[in-house]
Motif scaffolding. Structure first.
Motif, PDB file in Angstrom:
ATOM      1  N   SER A   1      48.740  39.587  42.016  1.00 33.04           N
ATOM      2  CA  SER A   1      49.791  39.227  41.068  1.00 33.04           C
ATOM      3  C   SER A   1      49.314  39.560  39.658  1.00 33.04           C
ATOM      4  O   SER A   1      48.140  39.876  39.433  1.00 33.04           O
ATOM      5  CB  SER A   1      50.106  37.731  41.157  1.00 33.04           C
ATOM      6  OG  SER A   1      48.997  36.977  40.701  1.00 33.04           O
ATOM      7  N   TYR A   2      50.251  39.452  38.712  1.00 34.71           N
ATOM      8  CA  TYR A   2      49.875  39.718  37.325  1.00 34.71           C
ATOM      9  C   TYR A   2      48.858  38.702  36.835  1.00 34.71           C
ATOM     10  O   TYR A   2      47.923  39.041  36.113  1.00 34.71           O
ATOM     11  CB  TYR A   2      51.116  39.685  36.423  1.00 34.71           C
ATOM     12  CG  TYR A   2      50.773  39.957  34.970  1.00 34.71           C
ATOM     13  CD1 TYR A   2      50.480  41.246  34.542  1.00 34.71           C
ATOM     14  CD2 TYR A   2      50.719  38.915  34.041  1.00 34.71           C
ATOM     15  CE1 TYR A   2      50.144  41.509  33.214  1.00 34.71           C
ATOM     16  CE2 TYR A   2      50.386  39.160  32.709  1.00 34.71           C
ATOM     17  CZ  TYR A   2      50.099  40.455  32.304  1.00 34.71           C
ATOM     18  OH  TYR A   2      49.754  40.703  30.992  1.00 34.71           O
ATOM     19  N   TRP A   3      49.025  37.439  37.250  1.00 33.21           N
ATOM     20  CA  TRP A   3      48.109  36.404  36.773  1.00 33.21           C
ATOM     21  C   TRP A   3      46.723  36.587  37.371  1.00 33.21           C
ATOM     22  O   TRP A   3      45.724  36.242  36.736  1.00 33.21           O
ATOM     23  CB  TRP A   3      48.678  35.026  37.100  1.00 33.21           C
ATOM     24  CG  TRP A   3      50.024  34.848  36.473  1.00 33.21           C
ATOM     25  CD1 TRP A   3      51.225  34.742  37.109  1.00 33.21           C
ATOM     26  CD2 TRP A   3      50.318  34.832  35.065  1.00 33.21           C
ATOM     27  NE1 TRP A   3      52.254  34.649  36.213  1.00 33.21           N
ATOM     28  CE2 TRP A   3      51.728  34.699  34.943  1.00 33.21           C
ATOM     29  CE3 TRP A   3      49.544  34.907  33.913  1.00 33.21           C
ATOM     30  CZ2 TRP A   3      52.363  34.633  33.713  1.00 33.21           C
ATOM     31  CZ3 TRP A   3      50.175  34.851  32.682  1.00 33.21           C
ATOM     32  CH2 TRP A   3      51.570  34.715  32.593  1.00 33.21           C
ATOM     33  N   ASP A   4      46.662  37.124  38.559  1.00 35.00           N
ATOM     34  CA  ASP A   4      45.363  37.466  39.153  1.00 35.00           C
ATOM     35  C   ASP A   4      44.673  38.539  38.302  1.00 35.00           C
ATOM     36  O   ASP A   4      43.466  38.491  38.072  1.00 35.00           O
ATOM     37  CB  ASP A   4      45.573  37.962  40.586  1.00 35.00           C
ATOM     38  CG  ASP A   4      44.264  38.263  41.286  1.00 35.00           C
ATOM     39  OD1 ASP A   4      43.289  37.501  41.089  1.00 35.00           O
ATOM     40  OD2 ASP A   4      44.211  39.264  42.027  1.00 35.00           O
ATOM     41  N   PHE A   5      45.456  39.499  37.830  1.00 38.84           N
ATOM     42  CA  PHE A   5      44.905  40.542  36.966  1.00 38.84           C
ATOM     43  C   PHE A   5      44.552  40.001  35.589  1.00 38.84           C
ATOM     44  O   PHE A   5      43.501  40.330  35.026  1.00 38.84           O
ATOM     45  CB  PHE A   5      45.927  41.678  36.809  1.00 38.84           C
ATOM     46  CG  PHE A   5      45.777  42.442  35.529  1.00 38.84           C
ATOM     47  CD1 PHE A   5      44.803  43.427  35.396  1.00 38.84           C
ATOM     48  CD2 PHE A   5      46.595  42.153  34.434  1.00 38.84           C
ATOM     49  CE1 PHE A   5      44.651  44.109  34.185  1.00 38.84           C
ATOM     50  CE2 PHE A   5      46.456  42.837  33.235  1.00 38.84           C
ATOM     51  CZ  PHE A   5      45.477  43.819  33.112  1.00 38.84           C
ATOM     52  N   TYR A   6      45.436  39.153  35.015  1.00 39.83           N
ATOM     53  CA  TYR A   6      45.302  38.763  33.615  1.00 39.83           C
ATOM     54  C   TYR A   6      43.964  38.073  33.323  1.00 39.83           C
ATOM     55  O   TYR A   6      43.446  38.163  32.203  1.00 39.83           O
ATOM     56  CB  TYR A   6      46.461  37.850  33.220  1.00 39.83           C
ATOM     57  CG  TYR A   6      46.555  37.601  31.733  1.00 39.83           C
ATOM     58  CD1 TYR A   6      46.827  38.651  30.852  1.00 39.83           C
ATOM     59  CD2 TYR A   6      46.358  36.331  31.201  1.00 39.83           C
ATOM     60  CE1 TYR A   6      46.912  38.440  29.482  1.00 39.83           C
ATOM     61  CE2 TYR A   6      46.440  36.109  29.831  1.00 39.83           C
ATOM     62  CZ  TYR A   6      46.712  37.159  28.977  1.00 39.83           C
ATOM     63  OH  TYR A   6      46.781  36.949  27.626  1.00 39.83           O
ATOM     64  N   LYS A   7      43.393  37.414  34.306  1.00 45.14           N
ATOM     65  CA  LYS A   7      42.098  36.768  34.107  1.00 45.14           C
ATOM     66  C   LYS A   7      41.020  37.774  33.733  1.00 45.14           C
ATOM     67  O   LYS A   7      40.064  37.437  33.029  1.00 45.14           O
ATOM     68  CB  LYS A   7      41.698  36.006  35.381  1.00 45.14           C
ATOM     69  CG  LYS A   7      42.580  34.802  35.695  1.00 45.14           C
ATOM     70  CD  LYS A   7      42.131  34.102  36.955  1.00 45.14           C
ATOM     71  CE  LYS A   7      42.406  34.940  38.196  1.00 45.14           C
ATOM     72  NZ  LYS A   7      42.090  34.202  39.452  1.00 45.14           N
TER      73      LYS A   7
END
Length: 413
Positions: A127-133
């Motif tokens: 997901s995007y939040w997985d990437f954003y970290k």
């Protein structure tokens, strides 16, 4: 009588009022960026993301546009920076540049740019939040997810503005009178304004390109192109600082256009030779050097010609230009992310390149304009993040309710 002799009779007051031609040219330059960056999906040049099908048809107009679109914006920014200094003190100028450039740069690196990197590596994350970290690992792109991407322009403009402060202070002072006279003598003629700046830029690239051959936009490893773009900023500031020079560009616009068109011959001749579409009596090495050299001169010749014609035809106000001009900076910050976001989904469709190109371009235009009016323009917090001035609240007029005074006024003979 030569044109340059006519110019010397002009007034020498500093230009501290807004130039409508600069507003129009800035608007045109930003629109060019929209259509240029959309085209990066489909040409054969390297980019973050690409359509499955590419075409060399885009290469032929984009290679020309590549060499003057950002130089034009930097030239305009140099003139705008001179205007931004105005009557500000050095400390006030630094504060204005901090709010106008540094805040949007940091905001963009954490909020606007990451989606571009996500879509480039979307298959690697759930997901995007997985990437954003991964952004907060602070590993520079392309090894990591921390980057300024297209916001390199804002970073470079900030550095140029700070480096130019001593020169800005000088050219806005009475002490610069003799210096400006020498500038007019040096750059006031068609030959001077065409070849003095272009040869100076050519010299910087001859010295720096062997050491820094790649255009990285990474600042610390991009000294050749940092200097290249900085020259346009510098000359934009100098030409704007002296009204006679600024007017000289307009008066000589026909000569500038002719030379700009002539520069296309070696530029496209060497380009088409390198693409093996025509054959010239040149070795591969000679053709590459001819292309690189002609591209430098084409950049300056085209920019100065555009400025001349812009002055002549566009230096007039328009009722909606004030509002458009205010939104151009947020539009620039948003546009590339929106192009990649929309393009990622549209490029999966079984459409022609032409249909995809125009759909991405127009949807990006509508999305950025809509987001600006709905989410940025009305709110001071968003205006702050996008480098805009605070929205002024107009004081409400309070109607008088003092009936006694009203009666006194009425009863007077």
């Amino acid at each position: 009588m030569f044109i340059c002799q006519k110019i010397k009779k002009m007034k020498t007051e500093l230009i501290l009022t807004r130039r409508h031609d600069l507003d129009w040219l800035r608007f045109i330059a930003i629109l060019i960026l929209l259509f240029f960056h959309t085209g990066m999906w489909f040409n054969t040049f390297g980019w973050h993301v690409k359509n499955m099908e590419t075409t060399t048809a885009f290469d032929y107009w984009m290679v020309w546009m590549h060499y003057w679109r950002m130089p034009l914006l930097l030239f305009i920014s140099g003139a705008g920076t001179y205007l931004a200094l105005g009557k500000r003190s050095p400390l006030q100028f630094v504060g204005e540049r901090f709010k106008r450039l540094f805040i949007p740069l940091v905001f963009g690196m954490f909020i606007i740019v990451p989606p571009q990197i996500y879509f480039e590596h979307i298959k690697e994350y759930d997901s995007y939040w997985d990437f954003y970290k991964t952004v907060f690992e602070f590993v520079r792109y392309p090894q990591g997810s921390f980057s300024w991407h297209h916001l390199w322009f804002i970073l470079y403009l900030l550095v140029y503005s700070l480096l130019a402060m001593p020169l800005l202070a000088f050219v806005t002072s009475p002490k610069s009178r003799v210096f400006k006279e020498k500038l007019v003598n040096l750059l006031g003629s068609p030959v001077g304004m065409l070849f003095v700046p272009s040869l100076f830029i050519f010299l910087t690239q001859t010295l720096l390109l062997p050491l820094y051959p790649e255009e990285t936009h990474g600042l610390l490893n991009d000294w050749a192109f940092f200097t290249f773009y900085g020259c346009f900023f510098l000359f934009g500031m100098l030409f704007y600082a002296e009204p006679r020079l600024w007017e000289a560009i307009r008066l000589n616009r026909r000569y500038l256009l002719i030379v700009a068109l002539l520069s296309l011959l070696p530029f496209y001749g060497s380009f088409l030779h390198l693409r093996k579409l025509i054959e010239l009596p040149l070795t591969l090495n000679a053709a590459e050097k001819l292309f690189d050299s002609s591209a430098i001169f084409l950049s300056w010749f085209t920019v100065i010609a555009v400025i001349g014609y812009g002055q002549h035809y566009l230096n007039r106000p328009h009722p909606w230009m004030k509002h458009v001009n205010e939104g151009l900076y947020p539009f620039y910050i948003l546009h590339q992310t929106v192009i990649i976001w929309i393009g990622y989904y549209l490029c999966q469709l079984d459409w022609s390149i032409s249909a995809k190109y125009w759909s991405i371009s127009l949807l990006t235009l509508v999305s950025c304009v809509g987001f600006y009016f709905a989410c940025i323009r009305p709110f001071n917090l968003m205006r702050f993040f996008f480098g805009m001035k605070r929205k002024k609240v107009k004081p409400r007029k309070i109607r008088s309710t003092n009936h006694y005074k009203s009666l006194q006024t009425v009863s007077k003979p």
